[in-house]
Design an enzyme around this catalytic site. Structure first.
Site: not given
Ligand code: ADP
Length: 160
Positions: A17, A41, A90, A128
């Site tokens: 992130h 969620k 990803r 996460s």
């Molecule tokens: P969500 O609930 O939308 O899945 P996340 O908190 O998991 O939320 O992720 C938020 C955003 O960050 C999403 O667009 C996700 O694709 C991106 N993201 C999460 N992890 C990575 C990573 N390792 N590299 C690039 N983008 C990421």
């Protein structure tokens, strides 16, 4: 002035992130990192805790703010006067869902553009949930999360 929104759960934020935040802040004039307050969620961290961690991560970037929202992203984007939504990608597994969401959002409001940013290959495996899982088994998550929020995460994740 181009405003962009980077929405997500950020439960908790990771180096993946942080990497997207840094790169997006270099492209757009104003970036809002928006924590989804989704009551359906199950999040480990409250939206206030997630926003607090993001504040620490975003502190070095003058054009980045942290906020939270509930409900439709499109309506939130309009309230913020932002036309760009940023999503990180990803793997192909992210693509299908994100492709659908981008098209739905465009259907709801054709002025909104979704911009996909490819993950840094260093973080392509990082999520996460992986961070929470490793921490819950006592593994070292220091290489996976920004140092400023490491202690906050460790204190909150229940040990198995
Ligand atoms: P969500 O609930 O939308 O899945 P996340 O908190 O998991 O939320 O992720 C938020 C955003 O960050 C999403 O667009 C996700 O694709 C991106 N993201 C999460 N992890 C990575 C990573 N390792 N590299 C690039 N983008 C990421």
């Amino acid at each position: 002035m181009v405003r962009a929104i980077y929405p997500g759960s950020f439960d908790p934020p990771t180096n993946g992130h942080q990497d997207i935040i840094k790169r997006a802040s270099e492209i757009f004039d104003q970036l809002t990192v928006a924590v989804l307050e989704n009551p359906r969620k199950d999040a480990l961290f409250s939206h206030e805790e997630r926003a607090e961690m993001l504040e620490k991560i975003c502190a070095p970037y003058d054009n980045v703010e942290v906020d939270y929202f509930r409900g439709l992203l499109i309506e939130y984007a309009n309230r913020k006067d932002a036309r760009i939504i940023i999503k990180g990608l990803r793997a192909m597994s992210d693509f299908e869902f994100e492709f659908q969401m981008a098209l739905v959002n465009r259907k709801l409001d054709s002025r909104i553009e979704t911009v996909f940013m490819m993950t840094n290959s260093k973080y392509s495996y990082l999520s996460s949930s992986i961070v929470k899982e490793i921490a819950s088994f006592g593994g070292d998550i220091r290489p996976l999360v920004p140092p400023k929020i490491y202690e906050i995460i460790i204190k909150k994740v229940p040990q198995q």
